[in-house]
Design a protein around this motif. Structure first.
Motif, PDB file in Angstrom:
ATOM      1  N   PHE A 176     -17.257  15.988  -4.713  1.00  0.00           N
ATOM      2  CA  PHE A 176     -16.534  15.412  -5.850  1.00  0.00           C
ATOM      3  C   PHE A 176     -15.070  15.811  -5.743  1.00  0.00           C
ATOM      4  N   ASP A 177     -14.188  14.824  -5.797  1.00  0.00           N
ATOM      5  CA  ASP A 177     -12.749  15.091  -5.696  1.00  0.00           C
ATOM      6  C   ASP A 177     -12.023  14.148  -6.646  1.00  0.00           C
ATOM      7  N   TRP A 178     -11.338  14.748  -7.616  1.00  0.00           N
ATOM      8  CA  TRP A 178     -10.594  13.949  -8.601  1.00  0.00           C
ATOM      9  C   TRP A 178      -9.189  14.517  -8.712  1.00  0.00           C
ATOM     10  N   ASP A 179      -8.244  13.798  -8.183  1.00  0.00           N
ATOM     11  CA  ASP A 179      -6.835  14.193  -8.207  1.00  0.00           C
ATOM     12  C   ASP A 179      -6.056  13.053  -8.855  1.00  0.00           C
ATOM     13  N   THR A 180      -5.639  13.262 -10.095  1.00  0.00           N
ATOM     14  CA  THR A 180      -4.972  12.198 -10.839  1.00  0.00           C
ATOM     15  C   THR A 180      -3.763  12.743 -11.583  1.00  0.00           C
ATOM     16  N   ASN A 181      -2.748  11.926 -11.689  1.00  0.00           N
ATOM     17  CA  ASN A 181      -1.574  12.239 -12.514  1.00  0.00           C
ATOM     18  C   ASN A 181      -1.304  11.119 -13.515  1.00  0.00           C
ATOM     19  N   GLU A 182      -2.359  10.347 -13.817  1.00  0.00           N
ATOM     20  CA  GLU A 182      -2.224   9.228 -14.746  1.00  0.00           C
ATOM     21  C   GLU A 182      -2.898   9.494 -16.088  1.00  0.00           C
ATOM     22  N   MET A 183      -3.508  10.659 -16.249  1.00  0.00           N
ATOM     23  CA  MET A 183      -4.177  10.939 -17.513  1.00  0.00           C
ATOM     24  C   MET A 183      -3.153  11.366 -18.568  1.00  0.00           C
ATOM     25  N   SER A 184      -3.560  11.278 -19.823  1.00  0.00           N
ATOM     26  CA  SER A 184      -2.659  11.608 -20.924  1.00  0.00           C
ATOM     27  C   SER A 184      -3.454  12.315 -22.016  1.00  0.00           C
ATOM     28  N   ILE A 185      -3.180  13.616 -22.169  1.00  0.00           N
ATOM     29  CA  ILE A 185      -3.810  14.413 -23.224  1.00  0.00           C
ATOM     30  C   ILE A 185      -2.693  15.096 -24.013  1.00  0.00           C
ATOM     31  N   LEU A 186      -2.668  14.858 -25.314  1.00  0.00           N
ATOM     32  CA  LEU A 186      -1.606  15.397 -26.166  1.00  0.00           C
ATOM     33  C   LEU A 186      -2.233  16.138 -27.336  1.00  0.00           C
ATOM     34  N   LEU A 187      -1.898  17.434 -27.447  1.00  0.00           N
ATOM     35  CA  LEU A 187      -2.377  18.283 -28.536  1.00  0.00           C
ATOM     36  C   LEU A 187      -1.187  18.739 -29.379  1.00  0.00           C
ATOM     37  N   LEU A 188      -1.357  18.700 -30.697  1.00  0.00           N
ATOM     38  CA  LEU A 188      -0.335  19.183 -31.625  1.00  0.00           C
ATOM     39  C   LEU A 188      -0.893  20.400 -32.358  1.00  0.00           C
ATOM     40  N   ALA A 189      -0.217  21.534 -32.197  1.00  0.00           N
ATOM     41  CA  ALA A 189      -0.674  22.782 -32.805  1.00  0.00           C
ATOM     42  C   ALA A 189       0.376  23.289 -33.787  1.00  0.00           C
ATOM     43  N   LYS A 190      -0.078  23.673 -34.984  1.00  0.00           N
ATOM     44  CA  LYS A 190       0.802  24.242 -36.002  1.00  0.00           C
ATOM     45  C   LYS A 190       0.464  25.715 -36.169  1.00  0.00           C
ATOM     46  N   LEU A 191       1.499  26.563 -36.052  1.00  0.00           N
ATOM     47  CA  LEU A 191       1.290  28.005 -36.122  1.00  0.00           C
ATOM     48  C   LEU A 191       0.987  28.441 -37.552  1.00  0.00           C
ATOM     49  N   ALA A 192       0.133  29.455 -37.661  1.00  0.00           N
ATOM     50  CA  ALA A 192      -0.234  29.989 -38.975  1.00  0.00           C
ATOM     51  C   ALA A 192       0.811  31.004 -39.441  1.00  0.00           C
ATOM     52  N   ILE A 196       6.024  30.466 -37.968  1.00  0.00           N
ATOM     53  CA  ILE A 196       6.401  29.124 -38.407  1.00  0.00           C
ATOM     54  C   ILE A 196       6.753  28.297 -37.169  1.00  0.00           C
ATOM     55  N   GLY A 197       6.265  27.067 -37.156  1.00  0.00           N
ATOM     56  CA  GLY A 197       6.618  26.180 -36.061  1.00  0.00           C
ATOM     57  C   GLY A 197       5.423  25.375 -35.578  1.00  0.00           C
ATOM     58  N   THR A 198       5.707  24.426 -34.747  1.00  0.00           N
ATOM     59  CA  THR A 198       4.674  23.575 -34.136  1.00  0.00           C
ATOM     60  C   THR A 198       4.875  23.548 -32.623  1.00  0.00           C
ATOM     61  N   ALA A 199       3.828  23.232 -31.948  1.00  0.00           N
ATOM     62  CA  ALA A 199       3.881  23.167 -30.484  1.00  0.00           C
ATOM     63  C   ALA A 199       3.082  21.957 -30.011  1.00  0.00           C
ATOM     64  N   ARG A 200       3.570  21.370 -28.956  1.00  0.00           N
ATOM     65  CA  ARG A 200       2.868  20.243 -28.336  1.00  0.00           C
ATOM     66  C   ARG A 200       2.388  20.649 -26.944  1.00  0.00           C
ATOM     67  N   ILE A 201       1.153  20.363 -26.695  1.00  0.00           N
ATOM     68  CA  ILE A 201       0.555  20.653 -25.386  1.00  0.00           C
ATOM     69  C   ILE A 201       0.248  19.315 -24.715  1.00  0.00           C
ATOM     70  N   VAL A 202       0.850  19.111 -23.554  1.00  0.00           N
ATOM     71  CA  VAL A 202       0.713  17.839 -22.841  1.00  0.00           C
ATOM     72  C   VAL A 202       0.056  18.098 -21.482  1.00  0.00           C
ATOM     73  N   VAL A 203      -0.956  17.314 -21.178  1.00  0.00           N
ATOM     74  CA  VAL A 203      -1.636  17.372 -19.879  1.00  0.00           C
ATOM     75  C   VAL A 203      -1.538  15.989 -19.248  1.00  0.00           C
ATOM     76  N   ASN A 204      -0.859  15.919 -18.099  1.00  0.00           N
ATOM     77  CA  ASN A 204      -0.674  14.633 -17.415  1.00  0.00           C
ATOM     78  C   ASN A 204      -1.351  14.557 -16.055  1.00  0.00           C
ATOM     79  N   SER A 205      -1.738  15.679 -15.508  1.00  0.00           N
ATOM     80  CA  SER A 205      -2.341  15.675 -14.176  1.00  0.00           C
ATOM     81  C   SER A 205      -3.539  16.610 -14.157  1.00  0.00           C
ATOM     82  N   LEU A 206      -4.437  16.319 -13.230  1.00  0.00           N
ATOM     83  CA  LEU A 206      -5.662  17.099 -13.129  1.00  0.00           C
ATOM     84  C   LEU A 206      -6.191  16.994 -11.703  1.00  0.00           C
ATOM     85  N   HIS A 207      -6.683  18.114 -11.178  1.00  0.00           N
ATOM     86  CA  HIS A 207      -7.285  18.114  -9.840  1.00  0.00           C
ATOM     87  C   HIS A 207      -8.567  18.934  -9.886  1.00  0.00           C
ATOM     88  N   ILE A 208      -9.681  18.266  -9.665  1.00  0.00           N
ATOM     89  CA  ILE A 208     -10.994  18.910  -9.639  1.00  0.00           C
ATOM     90  C   ILE A 208     -11.642  18.587  -8.298  1.00  0.00           C
TER      91      ILE A 208
END
Length: 214
Positions: A176-192, A196-208
């Motif tokens: 199994f081989d998956w090498d892609t840079n076309e995926m799009s995962i976006l997470l929005l995190a708000k600090l407790a 104070i503040g927010t953060a965005r986590i972006v995942v655009n590539s993956l290799h398994i």
């Protein structure tokens, strides 16, 4: 009516066997095609001009019988060879490597419009559930805003696929081989608080890369 049908089926089988035997002779002995006109000419001379001898038909009959016997032996050898290969395949603990180009071609065709949307929806629901259950204390809220696996399909069995026997079970082993840079995962995190503040986590590539056993 049934007798006519039976006679017709028997005659058709004889004609088919004769055609197959003639094709076999042409493949095994292509030079025989040059002798057919000579045989016809000799037969015409024998029939209408003068008689060669009485042993010519006998020689031809013996020769045809020998050729037909070789043809039957070849068919029997091919049938036994197929059965032997099937027995070896079923009894061997490890099968030879099988190419998977056709599988990857099929996966490439159906991945963008079928597998990718369905898997993206299923995995996004799973990720949202996990984030709610296992949210870190430093985060007040985590939101999944986008989740898409993209249009690049994984590759299966680039080095081939094989079956092996473990105990009483047949196990399929495939790479199994998956090498892609076309995926799009976006997470929005708000600090407790007190942070104070927010953060965005972006995942655009993956290799398994690894092996899959099933």
């Amino acid at each position: 009516m049934s007798r006519k049908k039976m006679r017709f089926s028997v005659s058709s089988n004889i004609e088919e066997a004769a055609v197959n035997f003639f094709n076999y002779l042409l493949q095994e002995k292509p030079q025989i095609a040059f002798f057919i006109p000579l045989i016809l000419i000799a037969w015409a001379i024998e029939r209408w001009v003068f008689s060669f001898s009485t042993w010519v038909p006998l020689v031809l009959a013996v020769w045809a019988t020998m050729q037909y016997g070789r043809y039957q032996r070849k068919l029997l050898e091919e049938d036994l060879d197929k059965k032997w290969r099937r027995i070896l395949l079923n009894s061997s603990p490890i099968t030879p490597l099988e190419h998977c180009e056709w599988l990857n071609k099929l996966l490439t065709e159906i991945w963008p419009n079928y597998f990718s949307p369905k898997l993206s929806l299923k995995l996004s629901e799973l990720v949202e559930t996990r984030l709610k259950l296992r949210k870190p204390r430093l985060l007040e809220r985590v939101e999944l805003q986008d989740f898409s696996l993209g249009s690049c399909a994984p590759s299966l069995g680039l080095q081939g696929m094989r079956w092996s026997t473990i105990g009483d079970q047949r196990v399929m082993q495939v790479g199994f081989d998956w090498d892609t840079n076309e995926m799009s995962i976006l997470l929005l995190a708000k600090l407790a608080k007190p942070l104070i503040g927010t953060a965005r986590i972006v995942v655009n590539s993956l290799h398994i890369k690894g092996d899959v056993c099933k």
